[in-house]
Motif scaffolding. Sequence first.
Motif, mmCIF file in Angstrom:
data_model
loop_
_atom_site.group_PDB
_atom_site.id
_atom_site.type_symbol
_atom_site.label_atom_id
_atom_site.label_comp_id
_atom_site.label_asym_id
_atom_site.label_seq_id
_atom_site.Cartn_x
_atom_site.Cartn_y
_atom_site.Cartn_z
ATOM 1 N N GLU A 18 0.770 -1.234 0.000
ATOM 2 C CA GLU A 18 0.000 0.000 0.000
ATOM 3 C C GLU A 18 0.806 1.292 0.000
ATOM 4 O OE1 GLU A 18 -2.733 -0.077 3.232
ATOM 5 O OE2 GLU A 18 -3.576 -2.018 2.702
ATOM 6 N N THR A 19 2.006 1.284 0.557
ATOM 7 C CA THR A 19 2.618 2.578 0.841
ATOM 8 C C THR A 19 4.001 2.823 0.258
ATOM 9 O OG1 THR A 19 3.390 1.673 2.943
ATOM 10 C CG2 THR A 19 1.329 2.910 2.979
ATOM 11 N N LYS A 20 4.922 1.868 0.374
ATOM 12 C CA LYS A 20 6.300 2.128 -0.040
ATOM 13 C C LYS A 20 6.761 1.061 -1.019
ATOM 14 C CE LYS A 20 9.048 4.245 2.681
ATOM 15 N NZ LYS A 20 9.976 4.747 3.728
ATOM 16 N N TYR A 21 6.634 1.349 -2.294
ATOM 17 C CA TYR A 21 6.977 0.348 -3.300
ATOM 18 C C TYR A 21 7.367 1.002 -4.619
ATOM 19 C CZ TYR A 21 2.155 1.393 -4.719
ATOM 20 O OH TYR A 21 1.005 2.049 -5.093
ATOM 21 N N ILE A 22 8.105 0.255 -5.419
ATOM 22 C CA ILE A 22 8.372 0.589 -6.818
ATOM 23 C C ILE A 22 7.881 -0.610 -7.607
ATOM 24 C CG2 ILE A 22 10.141 1.105 -8.547
ATOM 25 C CD1 ILE A 22 11.844 2.298 -6.344
ATOM 26 N N ALA A 23 6.806 -0.433 -8.346
ATOM 27 C CA ALA A 23 6.093 -1.578 -8.929
ATOM 28 C C ALA A 23 5.952 -1.476 -10.441
ATOM 29 C CB ALA A 23 4.698 -1.698 -8.295
ATOM 30 N N PRO A 24 6.833 -2.164 -11.190
ATOM 31 C CA PRO A 24 6.607 -2.235 -12.636
ATOM 32 C C PRO A 24 5.332 -3.009 -12.973
ATOM 33 C CG PRO A 24 8.434 -3.649 -11.983
ATOM 34 C CD PRO A 24 8.077 -2.830 -10.786
ATOM 35 N N LEU A 25 5.026 -4.025 -12.157
ATOM 36 C CA LEU A 25 3.750 -4.737 -12.315
ATOM 37 C C LEU A 25 3.479 -5.591 -11.071
ATOM 38 C CD1 LEU A 25 1.243 -5.432 -13.822
ATOM 39 C CD2 LEU A 25 2.503 -7.133 -15.145
ATOM 40 N N MET A 26 2.785 -5.007 -10.105
ATOM 41 C CA MET A 26 2.389 -5.733 -8.907
ATOM 42 C C MET A 26 1.130 -6.535 -9.247
ATOM 43 S SD MET A 26 1.141 -4.228 -5.205
ATOM 44 C CE MET A 26 2.541 -3.139 -5.017
ATOM 45 N N TYR A 50 20.945 -0.398 -10.745
ATOM 46 C CA TYR A 50 20.421 -1.628 -10.141
ATOM 47 C C TYR A 50 19.260 -2.097 -11.015
ATOM 48 C CZ TYR A 50 17.880 -4.843 -7.135
ATOM 49 O OH TYR A 50 17.234 -5.959 -6.653
ATOM 50 N N ILE A 51 19.267 -3.384 -11.369
ATOM 51 C CA ILE A 51 18.204 -3.951 -12.209
ATOM 52 C C ILE A 51 17.603 -5.159 -11.505
ATOM 53 C CG2 ILE A 51 17.627 -5.036 -14.419
ATOM 54 C CD1 ILE A 51 19.990 -3.595 -15.674
ATOM 55 N N ASN A 52 16.294 -5.210 -11.474
ATOM 56 C CA ASN A 52 15.598 -6.411 -11.008
ATOM 57 C C ASN A 52 14.727 -6.903 -12.155
ATOM 58 O OD1 ASN A 52 15.335 -7.570 -7.992
ATOM 59 N ND2 ASN A 52 13.539 -8.130 -9.185
ATOM 60 N N GLN A 53 14.841 -8.176 -12.472
ATOM 61 C CA GLN A 53 14.107 -8.737 -13.621
ATOM 62 C C GLN A 53 13.222 -9.901 -13.194
ATOM 63 O OE1 GLN A 53 16.022 -9.183 -17.484
ATOM 64 N NE2 GLN A 53 15.432 -11.338 -17.533
ATOM 65 N N TRP A 54 11.983 -9.859 -13.662
ATOM 66 C CA TRP A 54 11.021 -10.940 -13.464
ATOM 67 C C TRP A 54 10.790 -11.596 -14.811
ATOM 68 C CZ3 TRP A 54 10.888 -6.184 -11.189
ATOM 69 C CH2 TRP A 54 10.747 -6.123 -9.798
ATOM 70 N N SER A 55 11.105 -12.890 -14.921
ATOM 71 C CA SER A 55 10.998 -13.593 -16.210
ATOM 72 C C SER A 55 9.975 -14.718 -16.138
ATOM 73 C CB SER A 55 12.361 -14.181 -16.608
ATOM 74 O OG SER A 55 13.338 -13.173 -16.732
ATOM 75 N N ASP A 56 9.187 -14.851 -17.212
ATOM 76 C CA ASP A 56 8.228 -15.959 -17.357
ATOM 77 C C ASP A 56 7.285 -16.055 -16.157
ATOM 78 O OD1 ASP A 56 9.367 -16.960 -19.877
ATOM 79 O OD2 ASP A 56 11.083 -17.472 -18.637
ATOM 80 N N PHE A 68 4.606 -13.144 -18.309
ATOM 81 C CA PHE A 68 5.077 -11.759 -18.308
ATOM 82 C C PHE A 68 6.579 -11.747 -18.031
ATOM 83 C CE2 PHE A 68 0.662 -11.656 -17.299
ATOM 84 C CZ PHE A 68 0.148 -10.431 -17.722
ATOM 85 N N THR A 69 7.298 -10.896 -18.739
ATOM 86 C CA THR A 69 8.723 -10.688 -18.483
ATOM 87 C C THR A 69 8.983 -9.189 -18.480
ATOM 88 O OG1 THR A 69 9.379 -12.788 -19.494
ATOM 89 C CG2 THR A 69 11.072 -11.098 -19.306
ATOM 90 N N PHE A 70 9.593 -8.675 -17.401
ATOM 91 C CA PHE A 70 9.783 -7.225 -17.279
ATOM 92 C C PHE A 70 10.898 -6.914 -16.283
ATOM 93 C CE2 PHE A 70 6.384 -8.746 -14.561
ATOM 94 C CZ PHE A 70 6.678 -8.215 -13.314
ATOM 95 N N GLN A 71 11.339 -5.661 -16.284
ATOM 96 C CA GLN A 71 12.416 -5.201 -15.408
ATOM 97 C C GLN A 71 12.033 -3.897 -14.727
ATOM 98 O OE1 GLN A 71 15.803 -4.275 -17.811
ATOM 99 N NE2 GLN A 71 16.552 -6.382 -17.932
ATOM 100 N N VAL A 72 12.727 -3.596 -13.628
ATOM 101 C CA VAL A 72 12.797 -2.239 -13.102
ATOM 102 C C VAL A 72 14.267 -1.875 -13.044
ATOM 103 C CG1 VAL A 72 12.791 -3.013 -10.678
ATOM 104 C CG2 VAL A 72 12.169 -0.651 -11.234
ATOM 105 N N GLN A 73 14.589 -0.658 -13.485
ATOM 106 C CA GLN A 73 15.965 -0.169 -13.471
ATOM 107 C C GLN A 73 16.039 1.085 -12.603
ATOM 108 O OE1 GLN A 73 17.190 0.570 -17.510
ATOM 109 N NE2 GLN A 73 16.791 -1.534 -18.181
ATOM 110 N N LEU A 74 16.953 1.082 -11.637
ATOM 111 C CA LEU A 74 17.190 2.244 -10.784
ATOM 112 C C LEU A 74 18.558 2.809 -11.142
ATOM 113 C CD1 LEU A 74 16.034 0.808 -7.317
ATOM 114 C CD2 LEU A 74 14.636 1.781 -9.159
ATOM 115 N N HIS A 75 18.583 3.996 -11.740
ATOM 116 C CA HIS A 75 19.828 4.608 -12.191
ATOM 117 C C HIS A 75 20.387 5.549 -11.130
ATOM 118 C CE1 HIS A 75 19.437 3.343 -16.515
ATOM 119 N NE2 HIS A 75 18.197 3.168 -16.100
#
Length: 257
Positions: A18-26, A50-56, A68-75
Amino acid sequence: TAQGFLYMESNLGQALYETKYIAPLMAGFTPTQKPRKPQDVRHFSNSTIYINQWSDMSLESQRDVGVFTFQVQLHIDGVIKFVYKEVPIPIEDINSSHVVKVGISDAYSGPYSQLIPYNTIYPNSTLIGPDTTVTFTPIPTCSSQRTCRGCVGHSAHCVWCASLDRCSTKDGLEQYHALWHQHECPTFAVNTCEGIKTDTTPRRQDLSMSSGPTRVTDPNSVTDHPIIIPPFNETMLNPVPVPDKSEKKKKKKKKKK
């Protein structure tokens, strides 16, 4: 987490969804079943990204729609990117039996340690599809100003609190909300620098409540059409997969026997 977002709070509870998140696809993802490849969550980092990847990733309530396959990138410069490779159905068509969110949220600690959101950004999810990206670009805020002169000159909404050597809004709607009120800044903060030295950056107090000031992203960074991204860089992601805690527990039990 395996549910498609980064959890930005050290304690479990309300903050999780609900409050503190970075969500490419929750969403309500669940392990994929044979003959499909198992889902995979990996991360990569160096001195600039920093990269976090969710695959398949498969939806628990909609396994037949695909993966679904996607990433979040923190530069390092504060830019945040949501990068999508495979999106088999529109985000709006995902079953809402589980929380479904795309966006960023931050909160401050209120009474009784309750987390109170002060800023959320939700891009237009109808624009998200295969091979698209959403970019959040940081813009200067009151809390990014380091001197009184820079503070009051930045915006009419910014005020300087001399006892904290910090710039914020009158009510301190940011991560350091509690500190702002502890120092009685809502009462004593000013929007003038009369009598305050402004030629040097003041020594900042140890604001150990978190790692740094909140960056507010620009909601206008999402355009009215999908942004085509460079080829999905799987070669960058060669880290150790997120460890499976259940496997560790099994190994410990075997050793005890």
